[in-house]
Design an enzyme around this catalytic site. Sequence first.
Site, PDB file in Angstrom:
ATOM      1  CG  ASP A  64     -11.927  -7.037   1.636  1.00 53.99           C
ATOM      2  OD1 ASP A  64     -10.897  -7.393   0.740  1.00 53.99           O
ATOM      3  OD2 ASP A  64     -12.959  -6.462   1.684  1.00 53.99           O
ATOM      4  CE1 TYR A 157      -6.050 -11.884 -11.982  1.00 55.73           C
ATOM      5  CE2 TYR A 157      -5.556 -12.857 -14.127  1.00 55.73           C
ATOM      6  CZ  TYR A 157      -5.454 -12.891 -12.646  1.00 55.73           C
ATOM      7  OH  TYR A 157      -5.017 -14.150 -12.228  1.00 55.73           O
ATOM      8  CB  ALA A 159      -4.113  -3.789 -16.328  1.00 58.01           C
ATOM      9  CB  SER A 160      -4.842  -5.619 -11.443  1.00 56.50           C
ATOM     10  OG  SER A 160      -5.040  -7.012 -11.624  1.00 56.50           O
ATOM     11  CE  LYS A 161      -3.051 -11.645  -9.975  1.00 52.34           C
ATOM     12  NZ  LYS A 161      -2.397 -12.256  -8.811  1.00 52.34           N
TER      13      LYS A 161
END
Length: 262
Positions: A64, A157, A159-161
């Site tokens: 993980d 998604y 924003a995280s990338k």
Amino acid sequence: MLLKDKVVLVSGIGPGLGQELALEAARQGAKVVMCARTVSKLDDAERLIRAEGLQNPVLKVPTDIANQSQCKALVEQTIAEFGRLDVLINSAYNPGDFAPIEHAQLDGWRTAMDVNFFGTMGLTLEVIPHMKAQGGGAIVMINTMVTRKPMPTQAGYGASKAALASATAHLALELGPYNIRVNSAYMGWMWGPSVEGYFQIMADNGGPSVEEQKAAVAGNIPLRVIPDDADCAKAAIFLGSDYSRAMTGAALDVNGGDYIPH
């Protein structure tokens, strides 16, 4: 072979791009290290490799990437097995919640950020000291067109990338003097199990047929096709290979031209 005798670690093994990355790395002569949370997905990927008659060494490590200690153990096991690590392809991701921002559950955003940004960076940080010690390496970030072409319900998604894109540019600047290249492949729509499954769900719930949806999406892509997972994987493999040795900090669009404003 683009990766002959190189040790390549691919995170996020699963149906679609993750499996295709591992398979193409093997085709190109790599010793392949695969990680995912689910053991069966690792086994499926190895079966695909062996089904082509490839006998490359394969190391499967359930991991993980949101867990830093597991990332550390993964890299340590890789070094113990092969003595080096030449290429890291960060493909693991969490799509987050599909909802407009005004209705978003920010806990879902945090979960996506834990994998897409912090998890990816955590695994990358474990790899860097080994690449420095061996005199270089290549890191490939799988990013998304959504960071530059917003799509409804994918803000968390994206924003995280986008955070990952910024960190990648800084990494490329900092690691260049150590001969460690850091590049990104920006994927868009990719034809494979995930998209096909999504289209099927829409069709089963009264929407257009899978073929009608596929045609509608392809019609907005300059190449007029939804790129196949396997073809997208080849571009990422190129970034990990010596064929891209003059590139770092690059953002390679692998989306049929869909990112172009039109």
